[in-house]
Design an enzyme around this catalytic site. Structure first.
Site, PDB file in Angstrom:
ATOM      1  N   TYR A 153       3.925 -12.646  -0.363  1.00 35.43           N
ATOM      2  CA  TYR A 153       5.288 -12.499  -0.888  1.00 35.43           C
ATOM      3  C   TYR A 153       5.339 -12.550  -2.417  1.00 35.43           C
ATOM      4  O   TYR A 153       5.872 -11.645  -3.064  1.00 35.43           O
ATOM      5  CB  TYR A 153       6.200 -13.568  -0.298  1.00 35.43           C
ATOM      6  CG  TYR A 153       7.661 -13.328  -0.597  1.00 35.43           C
ATOM      7  CD1 TYR A 153       8.378 -12.370   0.114  1.00 35.43           C
ATOM      8  CD2 TYR A 153       8.324 -14.040  -1.584  1.00 35.43           C
ATOM      9  CE1 TYR A 153       9.714 -12.131  -0.168  1.00 35.43           C
ATOM     10  CE2 TYR A 153       9.659 -13.812  -1.872  1.00 35.43           C
ATOM     11  CZ  TYR A 153      10.345 -12.858  -1.159  1.00 35.43           C
ATOM     12  OH  TYR A 153      11.671 -12.611  -1.440  1.00 35.43           O
ATOM     13  N   LYS A 157       6.240  -9.399  -4.987  1.00 38.51           N
ATOM     14  CA  LYS A 157       7.404  -9.405  -5.864  1.00 38.51           C
ATOM     15  C   LYS A 157       7.001  -9.311  -7.336  1.00 38.51           C
ATOM     16  O   LYS A 157       7.708  -8.707  -8.147  1.00 38.51           O
ATOM     17  CB  LYS A 157       8.247 -10.649  -5.615  1.00 38.51           C
ATOM     18  CG  LYS A 157       8.938 -10.647  -4.247  1.00 38.51           C
ATOM     19  CD  LYS A 157       9.845  -9.443  -4.079  1.00 38.51           C
ATOM     20  CE  LYS A 157      10.647  -9.479  -2.798  1.00 38.51           C
ATOM     21  NZ  LYS A 157      11.551  -8.313  -2.651  1.00 38.51           N
TER      22      LYS A 157
END
Length: 259
Positions: A153, A157
């Protein structure tokens, strides 16, 4: 007339069935824009499109499938093309890096990063041909603040933030803008399990200088600004919408006489 100048614009929203995606769809529609809702699950986005009216359209689209994205872009382009693309789709497959599987790592990157590029290419071609357009990508404070036990994650990002800046640099001379919004702690269906325990919610709120967890609407408001004519000279930027959370690290360091 809308202060933001979004009337009549066609806005494509990926992940439109999610918490932030739905807030985006409602907000753009309220400003007089035509919302195109892309989501893998039409059961989530279809009823919303019907509620919005104003020509809103829900299309089944999997960002991890370039063919699916191309088909959606072809449909939109045949009806006049997109003026704005908002990339808000995301998946989370939690796990420690020492044990994350290549399959889970790749699956997250396929949606959270590669899918953003695929959508930017597919919908951006028409914008580039017309010499105008705006792209807004939903990143996260996890891009700059490592989020443990979250698999790919944070890495995905962080890459989205750089992707947005690179798009701004390459496409700016051709009339397109690209920016990011980086949420902090937001209560959405994807994060709801974290707040099921009231004690956890209270402790999280205490970490945020503004002392509350964000709503999806907080994110939508920032996205609307970046997509609008009011941000006509803003590109390559990342607006952090976290209630000050990312600025509070040093306040957590114990010091004598400071509570």
């Amino acid at each position: 007339m809308s202060w933001l100048g979004l009337e009549g614009r066609t806005v494509v929203i990926t992940g439109a069935g999610g918490g932030i995606g739905q807030a985006l769809a409602r907000s753009f529609a309220a400003e007089g824009a035509r919302a195109i809702l892309l989501d893998r699950d039409l059961d989530r986005s279809g009823p919303l499109a019907e509620q919005l009216g104003g020509g809103a359209l829900a299309l089944a689209c999997d960002l991890a499938d370039p063919g699916s994205v191309a088909a959606a872009a072809g449909r939109v382009e045949a009806e006049g093309g997109a003026d704005v693309l908002v990339n808000s789709a995301a998946i989370l497959r939690p796990g420690a890096l020492e044990s994350v599987s290549p399959e889970d790592w790749s699956a997250m990157l396929a949606v959270n990063l590669t899918g953003y590029l695929t959508a930017a290419q597919a919908f951006g071609r028409g914008m580039l041909g017309r010499g105008r357009g705006a792209l807004v990508h939903v990143a996260s404070i996890a891009a700059s603040q490592p989020q443990p036990a979250s698999g790919a994650y944070s890495a995905s990002k962080a890459a989205v933030a750089m992707l947005s800046r690179q798009l701004a640099a390459e496409w700016g001379p051709r009339g397109l803008r690209s920016n990011c919004v980086s949420p902090g702690l937001v209560l959405t269906p994807m994060s709801a399990a974290f707040y099921a325990d009231p004690e956890v919610k209270v402790r999280r709120e205490a970490m945020v200088p503004l002392r509350r967890i964000a709503s999806p609407q907080d994110m939508a408001d920032a996205v609307l600004y970046l997509a609008s004519d009011r941000a006509a000279y803003v590109t390559g930027q990342d607006i952090v919408v976290d209630g000050g959370l990312s600025q509070s690290l040093m306040g957590l360091v114990p010091r004598p006489g400071y509570a």
